[in-house]
Scaffold this active site. Structure first.
Site, PDB file in Angstrom:
ATOM      1  N   GLY A  28       0.803  -1.206   0.000  1.00 31.20           N
ATOM      2  CA  GLY A  28       0.000   0.000   0.000  1.00 31.20           C
ATOM      3  C   GLY A  28       0.838   1.258   0.000  1.00 31.20           C
ATOM      4  O   GLY A  28       0.393   2.303  -0.468  1.00 31.20           O
ATOM      5  N   MET A  29       2.073   1.177   0.508  1.00 29.79           N
ATOM      6  CA  MET A  29       2.913   2.360   0.617  1.00 29.79           C
ATOM      7  C   MET A  29       3.741   2.585  -0.635  1.00 29.79           C
ATOM      8  O   MET A  29       3.949   3.707  -1.076  1.00 29.79           O
ATOM      9  CB  MET A  29       3.840   2.211   1.821  1.00 29.79           C
ATOM     10  CG  MET A  29       4.711   3.400   2.109  1.00 29.79           C
ATOM     11  SD  MET A  29       5.671   3.109   3.617  1.00 29.79           S
ATOM     12  CE  MET A  29       6.518   4.683   3.766  1.00 29.79           C
ATOM     13  N   ASP A  81       3.015  -1.786  14.477  1.00 29.71           N
ATOM     14  CA  ASP A  81       2.617  -2.658  13.360  1.00 29.71           C
ATOM     15  C   ASP A  81       3.392  -3.975  13.429  1.00 29.71           C
ATOM     16  O   ASP A  81       3.963  -4.422  12.441  1.00 29.71           O
ATOM     17  CB  ASP A  81       2.863  -1.950  12.029  1.00 29.71           C
ATOM     18  CG  ASP A  81       2.108  -2.603  10.876  1.00 29.71           C
ATOM     19  OD1 ASP A  81       1.226  -3.440  11.156  1.00 29.71           O
ATOM     20  OD2 ASP A  81       2.382  -2.286   9.717  1.00 29.71           O
TER      21      ASP A  81
END
Length: 448
Positions: free
Chosen positions: A154-155, A282
């Site tokens: 996603g990054m 995370d």
């Protein structure tokens, strides 16, 4: 002490006194924040060495001009004019530092110098006196050759790359980039920069090492330690595919190593001895790697937080939802005990193959959050009967909803885990784990 006076630009009239090392840029993480849109988020650094003041470009887009000439690094003198974007600055330095050495001309030393280059190929000189060590600032061009894409997320993306140096020097590294769409969002780029600044000084065998933060075009990248191995997600999936369970002792060993990495990070202090208050936020199988040599490493501090580098973002939801602590899922303030909960969720999955907070509809974020905040943790013995009672006790204590009921520090948890695997004598080591990983054959399928 040095003073700088802003003569032109959005902050015209502002004056700053500089007594120690500072960074300048438009991001709030800088020591001196300049609200000029043509200045980079972290533009440059002024350092103090033996009473002298030096400035160096930190890979900015528009660079630094000293008395009209673009420089990568140079010593500053009284009356120097600095230009960064639309901002013009005058340097004021006490009389002791006013006299320029005879070899100083237009910001460049010309007496026995070696000229090297940075990423943007701007020139910077290094003064070398015969028979003495190098002095001042020294930079070299950093060249990376991208070989293949390892993963996308996603990054952004992660690449296997080679860092090219002088005389045939080649070092394998991983390059982490951010997507162009995110590169345009200052808050996201600030987080990306914060990651690199946070982790740069975290040097521990169980944490992936950051080497360099750089720019390419309008984007940013991080060069980091290359891991030849697998992440814990692939490790667990391979066991499920084979209908095989991870040995309890090896699962406990893996968690104990990450625990020691977290202990180091949680206890890390800044240069003044103050706590960084670093929380990973995370801790998940995707962010835990096992190397070919059996080392276990925690990576991706992209959503980590330390007060002096990162903006206050407790009101925002960050991290992998299914591995969050209840307080993180509730967007409440978190501390090291939140990472202990996340590590407990990973431990549970390693032992049982079950992701305890998995929602049937994986796209239903709200439903998953409710499960994390309210669902009871099922007895792991219903999925695996050979878990030792003490290992179960440790696991379930990590997963208490109330942070005060969990292990209070990663160090405390680490001791309990190590007692579990070593109290009766010889236990697993990195050699044991390396042999086991090799036996799975999974390394043939994955390169990082």
């Amino acid at each position: 002490m040095m003073k700088i006076l802003i003569l032109e630009g959005p902050d015209k009239g502002m004056k700053y006194e500089i007594e120690h090392d500072v960074t300048l840029g438009r991001d709030v993480t800088n020591d001196i924040v300049i609200s000029d849109s043509s200045i980079s988020l972290v533009h440059c650094e002024i350092t103090v060495q033996d009473g002298a003041f030096f400035i160096k470009d930190l890979g900015s887009t528009n660079g630094i001009k000293i008395n009209g000439i673009r420089q990568v690094a140079a010593q500053l003198y009284d009356g120097d004019g600095l230009q960064m974007g639309k901002t013009h600055i005058r340097v004021e330095i006490p009389v002791d530092n006013k006299i320029r050495p005879t070899e100083y001309q237009h910001g460049t030393l010309h007496d026995a110098v070696g000229t090297v280059a940075m990423e943007d190929q701007s020139d910077v000189s290094v003064h070398v006196s015969e028979g003495s060590d190098l002095s001042g600032n020294i930079f070299g061009s950093v060249t990376y050759f991208l070989k293949r894409k390892i993963a996308s997320g996603g990054m952004g993306s992660i690449y296997e790359a080679e860092q090219i140096g002088a005389e045939g020097f080649i070092k394998k590294v991983a390059i982490k980039t951010i997507l162009p769409t995110y590169a345009k969002k200052e808050s996201f780029v600030s987080s990306f920069i914060g990651e690199a600044r946070l982790v740069a000084n975290l040097v521990h065998q169980n944490i992936v090492q950051i080497h360099h933060l750089g720019r390419h075009g309008d984007g940013y990248y991080i060069a980091m330690e290359y891991i030849d191995g697998v992440n814990l997600t692939d490790f667990v999936i391979e066991h499920i595919r084979r209908k095989k369970q991870v040995p309890v002792e090896l699962a406990t060993f893996i968690i104990s190593r990450i625990c020691r990495g977290l202990e180091y990070a949680h206890d890390k202090k800044d240069e003044n001895g103050g706590p960084l208050n670093l929380v990973h936020r995370d801790v998940s199988p995707n962010n835990i790697m096992i190397t070919r040599e059996g080392e276990v490493k925690l990576t991706d501090f992209g959503v980590a937080k330390a007060a002096q580098f990162m903006e206050d973002d407790d009101e925002y939801l960050v991290g992998s939802v299914e591995y969050m602590s209840p307080e993180q899922a509730d967007c409440a303030q978190v501390d090291a005990r939140s990472d202990i909960f996340g590590l407990g969720v990973v431990f549970y999955e390693l032992l049982t193959g079950v992701r305890i907070f998995k929602c049937r509809d994986q796209d239903d974020l709200d439903a998953t959050l409710e499960i994390v905040k309210k669902a009871d943790v099922p007895d792991p013995m219903q999925f695996r009967s050979d878990i030792p009672e003490n290992a179960k006790r440790i696991l379930m204590k990590c997963l208490k909803k109330d942070p005060a009921s969990r292990f209070q520090t990663a160090g405390e948890l680490g001791i309990e885990l190590e007692k579990q695997i070593y109290s009766t004598g010889y236990g697993p080591t990195i050699v044991t784990l390396a042999k086991y990983l090799s036996g799975l054959g999974i390394l043939k399928k994955s390169h990082a």
